[in-house]
Structures are given as C-alpha cells and as structure tokens.
Scaffold this motif. Structure first.
Motif, PDB file in Angstrom:
ATOM      1  N   GLY A   6      -2.708 -73.005 -85.833  1.00  8.77           N
ATOM      2  CA  GLY A   6      -2.743 -71.561 -85.650  1.00  8.77           C
ATOM      3  C   GLY A   6      -2.509 -70.818 -86.946  1.00  8.77           C
ATOM      4  N   ALA A   7      -1.558 -71.305 -87.747  1.00  2.24           N
ATOM      5  CA  ALA A   7      -1.244 -70.648 -89.012  1.00  2.24           C
ATOM      6  C   ALA A   7      -2.414 -70.708 -89.985  1.00  2.24           C
ATOM      7  CB  ALA A   7      -0.007 -71.283 -89.641  1.00  2.24           C
ATOM      8  N   LEU A   8      -3.039 -71.877 -90.109  1.00  2.00           N
ATOM      9  CA  LEU A   8      -4.105 -72.038 -91.107  1.00  2.00           C
ATOM     10  C   LEU A   8      -5.440 -71.485 -90.623  1.00  2.00           C
ATOM     11  CD1 LEU A   8      -3.184 -75.560 -92.526  1.00  2.00           C
ATOM     12  CD2 LEU A   8      -2.738 -73.312 -93.519  1.00  2.00           C
ATOM     13  N   ALA A   9      -5.775 -71.747 -89.364  1.00  2.00           N
ATOM     14  CA  ALA A   9      -7.018 -71.174 -88.832  1.00  2.00           C
ATOM     15  C   ALA A   9      -6.885 -69.659 -88.704  1.00  2.00           C
ATOM     16  CB  ALA A   9      -7.353 -71.795 -87.476  1.00  2.00           C
ATOM     17  N   GLY A  10      -5.697 -69.200 -88.319  1.00  2.00           N
ATOM     18  CA  GLY A  10      -5.469 -67.762 -88.219  1.00  2.00           C
ATOM     19  C   GLY A  10      -5.620 -67.068 -89.559  1.00  2.00           C
ATOM     20  N   ALA A  11      -5.181 -67.734 -90.608  1.00  2.00           N
ATOM     21  CA  ALA A  11      -5.341 -67.181 -91.951  1.00  2.00           C
ATOM     22  C   ALA A  11      -6.808 -67.157 -92.368  1.00  2.00           C
ATOM     23  CB  ALA A  11      -4.524 -68.000 -92.948  1.00  2.00           C
ATOM     24  N   ALA A  12      -7.527 -68.242 -92.107  1.00  2.00           N
ATOM     25  CA  ALA A  12      -8.928 -68.334 -92.517  1.00  2.00           C
ATOM     26  C   ALA A  12      -9.795 -67.295 -91.806  1.00  2.00           C
ATOM     27  CB  ALA A  12      -9.458 -69.743 -92.233  1.00  2.00           C
ATOM     28  N   VAL A  13      -9.543 -67.092 -90.530  1.00  2.00           N
ATOM     29  CA  VAL A  13     -10.320 -66.102 -89.784  1.00  2.00           C
ATOM     30  C   VAL A  13     -10.035 -64.700 -90.319  1.00  2.00           C
ATOM     31  CG1 VAL A  13     -10.564 -64.995 -87.530  1.00  2.00           C
ATOM     32  CG2 VAL A  13     -10.615 -67.483 -87.706  1.00  2.00           C
ATOM     33  N   GLY A  62     -18.750 -63.407 -91.847  1.00  2.00           N
ATOM     34  CA  GLY A  62     -17.908 -64.532 -91.467  1.00  2.00           C
ATOM     35  C   GLY A  62     -17.665 -65.551 -92.547  1.00  2.00           C
ATOM     36  N   HIS A  63     -17.854 -65.165 -93.810  1.00  2.00           N
ATOM     37  CA  HIS A  63     -17.636 -66.099 -94.914  1.00  2.00           C
ATOM     38  C   HIS A  63     -16.191 -66.065 -95.381  1.00  2.00           C
ATOM     39  CE1 HIS A  63     -22.169 -65.839 -96.119  1.00  2.00           C
ATOM     40  NE2 HIS A  63     -21.954 -66.634 -95.090  1.00  2.00           N
ATOM     41  N   ILE A  64     -15.547 -67.234 -95.443  1.00  2.00           N
ATOM     42  CA  ILE A  64     -14.221 -67.308 -96.027  1.00  2.00           C
ATOM     43  C   ILE A  64     -14.321 -67.026 -97.524  1.00  2.00           C
ATOM     44  CG2 ILE A  64     -13.304 -68.912 -94.321  1.00  2.00           C
ATOM     45  CD1 ILE A  64     -13.761 -71.145 -96.475  1.00  2.00           C
ATOM     46  N   THR A  65     -13.197 -66.616 -98.130  1.00  2.00           N
ATOM     47  CA  THR A  65     -13.188 -66.286 -99.556  1.00  2.00           C
ATOM     48  C   THR A  65     -12.282 -67.256-100.312  1.00  2.00           C
ATOM     49  OG1 THR A  65     -11.285 -64.780 -99.672  1.00  2.00           O
ATOM     50  CG2 THR A  65     -13.353 -63.880 -98.773  1.00  2.00           C
ATOM     51  N   LYS A 102     -17.557 -80.496-106.988  1.00  2.00           N
ATOM     52  CA  LYS A 102     -18.235 -79.404-106.304  1.00  2.00           C
ATOM     53  C   LYS A 102     -17.941 -79.454-104.808  1.00  2.00           C
ATOM     54  CE  LYS A 102     -22.201 -78.681-109.377  1.00  2.00           C
ATOM     55  NZ  LYS A 102     -23.684 -78.655-109.456  1.00  2.00           N
ATOM     56  N   ARG A 103     -17.983 -78.283-104.206  1.00  2.00           N
ATOM     57  CA  ARG A 103     -17.857 -78.176-102.755  1.00  2.00           C
ATOM     58  C   ARG A 103     -18.598 -76.937-102.293  1.00  2.00           C
ATOM     59  NH1 ARG A 103     -11.913 -78.696-101.842  1.00  2.00           N
ATOM     60  NH2 ARG A 103     -12.224 -80.174-103.545  1.00  2.00           N
ATOM     61  N   TRP A 104     -18.807 -76.804-100.986  1.00  2.00           N
ATOM     62  CA  TRP A 104     -19.557 -75.676-100.461  1.00  2.00           C
ATOM     63  C   TRP A 104     -18.745 -74.404-100.616  1.00  2.00           C
ATOM     64  CZ3 TRP A 104     -24.347 -74.585 -99.373  1.00  2.00           C
ATOM     65  CH2 TRP A 104     -24.642 -73.435 -98.619  1.00  2.00           C
ATOM     66  N   ILE A 105     -19.352 -73.409-101.251  1.00  2.00           N
ATOM     67  CA  ILE A 105     -18.730 -72.098-101.431  1.00  2.00           C
ATOM     68  C   ILE A 105     -19.499 -71.103-100.578  1.00  2.00           C
ATOM     69  CG2 ILE A 105     -17.977 -70.340-103.067  1.00  2.00           C
ATOM     70  CD1 ILE A 105     -16.722 -73.051-103.609  1.00  2.00           C
ATOM     71  N   PRO A 106     -18.973 -70.690 -99.445  1.00  2.00           N
ATOM     72  CA  PRO A 106     -19.736 -69.817 -98.545  1.00  2.00           C
ATOM     73  C   PRO A 106     -20.247 -68.544 -99.201  1.00  2.00           C
ATOM     74  CG  PRO A 106     -17.828 -70.700 -97.402  1.00  2.00           C
ATOM     75  CD  PRO A 106     -17.685 -71.098 -98.837  1.00  2.00           C
ATOM     76  N   GLU A 107     -19.444 -67.919-100.051  1.00  2.00           N
ATOM     77  CA  GLU A 107     -19.873 -66.668-100.686  1.00  2.00           C
ATOM     78  C   GLU A 107     -21.012 -66.878-101.678  1.00  2.00           C
ATOM     79  OE1 GLU A 107     -16.025 -63.943-101.204  1.00  2.00           O
ATOM     80  OE2 GLU A 107     -15.738 -66.047-101.747  1.00  2.00           O
ATOM     81  N   SER A 336     -19.334 -70.139 -92.324  1.00  2.00           N
ATOM     82  CA  SER A 336     -18.794 -70.685 -93.566  1.00  2.00           C
ATOM     83  C   SER A 336     -19.131 -72.161 -93.754  1.00  2.00           C
ATOM     84  CB  SER A 336     -17.273 -70.508 -93.601  1.00  2.00           C
ATOM     85  OG  SER A 336     -16.911 -69.151 -93.635  1.00  2.00           O
ATOM     86  N   ARG A 337     -19.701 -72.777 -92.712  1.00  2.00           N
ATOM     87  CA  ARG A 337     -20.028 -74.203 -92.737  1.00  2.00           C
ATOM     88  C   ARG A 337     -18.790 -75.035 -93.029  1.00  2.00           C
ATOM     89  NH1 ARG A 337     -25.572 -74.862 -96.147  1.00  2.00           N
ATOM     90  NH2 ARG A 337     -24.744 -76.988 -96.195  1.00  2.00           N
ATOM     91  N   ILE A 338     -17.681 -74.654 -92.350  1.00  3.15           N
ATOM     92  CA  ILE A 338     -16.422 -75.369 -92.501  1.00  3.15           C
ATOM     93  C   ILE A 338     -15.645 -75.221 -91.198  1.00  3.15           C
ATOM     94  CG2 ILE A 338     -15.357 -73.315 -93.533  1.00  3.15           C
ATOM     95  CD1 ILE A 338     -13.491 -75.144 -95.059  1.00  3.15           C
ATOM     96  N   ASP A 339     -15.039 -76.286 -90.731  1.00  3.62           N
ATOM     97  CA  ASP A 339     -14.220 -76.226 -89.522  1.00  3.62           C
ATOM     98  C   ASP A 339     -12.850 -75.668 -89.905  1.00  3.62           C
ATOM     99  OD1 ASP A 339     -12.768 -76.559 -87.224  1.00  3.62           O
ATOM    100  OD2 ASP A 339     -13.015 -78.736 -87.098  1.00  3.62           O
ATOM    101  N   VAL A 340     -12.599 -74.423 -89.545  1.00  2.09           N
ATOM    102  CA  VAL A 340     -11.353 -73.792 -89.978  1.00  2.09           C
ATOM    103  C   VAL A 340     -10.139 -74.326 -89.227  1.00  2.09           C
ATOM    104  CG1 VAL A 340     -12.497 -71.670 -90.726  1.00  2.09           C
ATOM    105  CG2 VAL A 340     -11.615 -71.838 -88.382  1.00  2.09           C
TER     106      VAL A 340
END
Length: 380
Positions: A6-13, A62-65, A102-107, A336-340
């Motif tokens: 909840g803490a981490l997914a809540g932050a990402a959303v 809906g892109h994480i930063t 390298k990793r996927w950067i949604p922005e 974001s192509r990431i499981d938050v």
C-alpha cells in the motif's frame, strides 16, 4: 506485506497522477482541465515533446516520474544488501544503478539510464560520489536543498516499520549522501511517518504526532503551522490557498515555482521544504482518505507529484493496498509498463530479514551487557 505494498503502490499512483500538474498553480490546473483533476489526465502541455520546460518528459497519461524510479532503485539496493542502509550504500550501490544499466523510462517512452531522467539534484550524487569520491556522509553538502531525498525514502520507513525513531536515524544517514539542512531533515521525518503508519494500531493522529516529535527547526514549525491550518479545512477544494498560506513563510522557492527566488533552496534552520508539510496537511484535511488526500496534493500544483507521493505513501501504509483505487493501479501499471504493486512484497521480504538480523544483534548486545554486569558485580 499489505501495508508495504500500500505504501509503495500508493506512492507510485500519486506520483503518476501528480506529474501532469507539476509546476502549475491551482488556477492554471483548473483552467487546463476544466475543473479539478479527478484522476489520470493527459499532459498539461499538448506539445510536450517540444514545449519547455516540460520537454522531453511525457508527464501525465499515468506515467510514473523520477520519484518512483528513484524509490524502486532504493528497493533494489535493499533487496541486494538485505540489511539497513547508510550513506555508503548509496555510493556503493545506488549510484551504480543510476549509471550502469538501462531500464524503461515511461516519460521517455523508451529505455535509458536512470541518470538521463533524474533531476540535477540527483545527478549531484553521481558527480560527487562517483567522480568526486567525496565522503558519502558529506556528499550532500552544497547540493540545492529540496525534496530530492525525501521523495524516495519511503522504503526506509518500511524496513523500520513500527520504529519511527530508527527510520528517522537511518534516513538521516542515507540522505547525507544527497542532501543537507532541511532537505535532509524532511527525509528523516517522512521515513519516520511511514514507519509509524506501518505500525499496527497507528492512525493519522499518531503519524502527525510522530512527525512533530521528531522534526527539528523549520521543518517542525512548518508541519505544525500546516497541521493547524489543515485542521480547520473541511474540504481541500476550498482549502488550497489556506494550506499554501500556512507553508509560505517556511518555503524558500517563493510564489513562482518555475522561477525560484535568489535565496531559494539554500541551507537554513528556519525553512522547510514545502512538500512534506503540505502532504501531511492534505491527509489531515481529507481525514486520511487516500483518494482525497492524493487528489488534494495533485490539485495543489507546484511540486504536485512529490506531494502526492508522500501523502499517498502514508495513506497507503495506514490503510493497505485496498485503499488505493484499483482503476488507478491498473491504469498506472499499464501506462507506465511497470507493476506498481511489485516492490511491496520485495520490501516486506527484506524487512523480515532485517528484523531477524536486528533480533540477533539485540541478543548479542544483551548478552554483552549481562556479562559486563556480572564482571562489574564481581569487581565490587
């Protein structure tokens, strides 16, 4: 595990929803979106690919930063070491993650090094630690004082769940590699707030009390002022200007977020970052409700994504994953192509390992003290 997720997914959303509004005033946000933001929205600027100061970041949709990218990187460090962290862990493990793969950067809508996405205040760590070989405990000195360290230390609260004093101390140590002054202080207080929110039986009142007990100097003053103002707000929609007025005497950025004052972001014992007090204020104004606290943070504007990260993390820790709207979780993960929700179980596993090590260390200390007491008694 539920509170950790909840803490981490809540932050990402919160981060993903708040990104679109970042840097703007509440009035501009309402004009652009035809009223208050109620969920995931498109970028503030339609021509985000070319328009300054946003380009080349696709904020919105809906892109994480960078807030979430840095948080996830810290989770990776915890997963590698499976123990408490300090400033040296940042130099030895986090910095290599920023520059090494390298990793996927949604922005960006592409793969890239994290270094290419993070802000200048975070690139400072790479310059100071990787190239300058500065003592990690002192590397944050000289950096701009902002919320850079605070935005990603939620995992420190999780690994110290139920022990806010320990979370505060660990975050202060870790943040020394990144920040100084009230930027470092806010990191400690935020980690402590998350740790308290993770404690069984905790509620919003105990979280606020913990923050006030541990906070020092201008950070404490700002939290106290905003908390008092927020207690008189029954709906954040009518209280945005009230909370801004409460924090303004402590905020060094000034009224124009995109054009900070000349004395902005320098060390001070009387100032505070804006984001943490406002996040706590939004939680108070919303009665701890996740959706309302995050939406209040987003519509506040200015550094809206980081404010929403902090409010969302604490609300998610208090209520668990179920308080985060499922439609937001799904949309942010897909966009974001990431499981938050993936980092929560990782940090829960890390925390269990760390707690076991802490217990063994405590047993060693207790045995040593018992032996010392016996020797001392015999000497007498």
């Amino acid at each position: 595990m539920n509170s950790s997720t909840g803490a981490l997914a809540g932050a990402a959303v919160g981060d993903a929803i708040g990104g679109a509004a970042e840097g703007n005033t509440p009035e501009a946000i309402q004009e652009r979106y035809g009223g208050f933001i109620q969920g995931i929205v498109p970028p503030f600027l339609a021509d985000w690919r070319n328009a300054r100061p946003i380009a080349p970041y696709h904020k919105g949709d809906g892109h994480i930063t960078d807030d979430t990218l840095m948080t996830n990187a810290l989770v990776e460090v915890y997963d590698t070491l499976r123990d408490h962290l300090d400033a040296y862990a940042i130099a030895d493990h986090l910095v290599p993650l920023l520059i090494g793969e390298k990793r996927w950067i949604p922005e960006f809508e592409s793969e890239a090094l994290l270094l290419q996405r993070i802000f200048l205040a975070e690139k400072w760590m790479v310059a100071r630690l990787h190239y300058g070989h500065i003592d990690p405990r002192e590397a944050g000195v000289g950096n701009i004082v902002n919320c850079g360290a605070t935005m990603y230390v939620g995992p420190i609260g999780i690994v110290n769940a139920g022990a806010p004093d320990a979370a505060y101390a660990e975050a202060i140590d870790v943040a020394g590699a990144h920040q100084s002054s009230y930027g470092r202080e806010a990191a400690g207080v935020f980690a402590a707030a998350v740790a308290e929110a993770m404690r069984p039986g905790a509620d919003l009142d105990t979280v606020i009390a913990t923050a006030l007990r541990l906070a020092k100097d201008g950070t404490r003053d700002a939290i106290e002022a905003v908390a008092e103002a927020a207690s008189r707000v029954t709906d954040w929609r009518a209280g945005l200007s009230v909370l801004r007025a409460a924090v303004e005497p402590f905020d060094t950025v000034g009224p124009h977020y995109r054009a900070p004052a000349r004395d902005a972001r320098i060390p001070s014992r009387t100032k505070s970052i804006e984001e943490l007090p406002i996040a706590l204020g939004m939680l108070i104004a919303s009665g701890g409700d996740y959706r309302e606290a995050v939406l209040g943070a987003v519509n506040y504007g200015r550094d809206s994504d980081s404010i929403a990260v902090m409010a969302g993390s604490i609300a998610g820790a208090l209520g668990g994953l179920e308080v985060v709207p499922q439609e937001w979780l799904t949309a942010v993960s897909e966009s974001s192509r990431i499981d938050v929700t993936a980092t929560g179980p990782v940090m829960a596993s890390v925390a269990r390992d760390v707690w076991a090590k802490d217990a063994r260390r405590a047993d060693v200390v207790a045995a040593g003290r018992s032996a010392y007491a016996l020797i001392d008694a015999e000497a007498v």
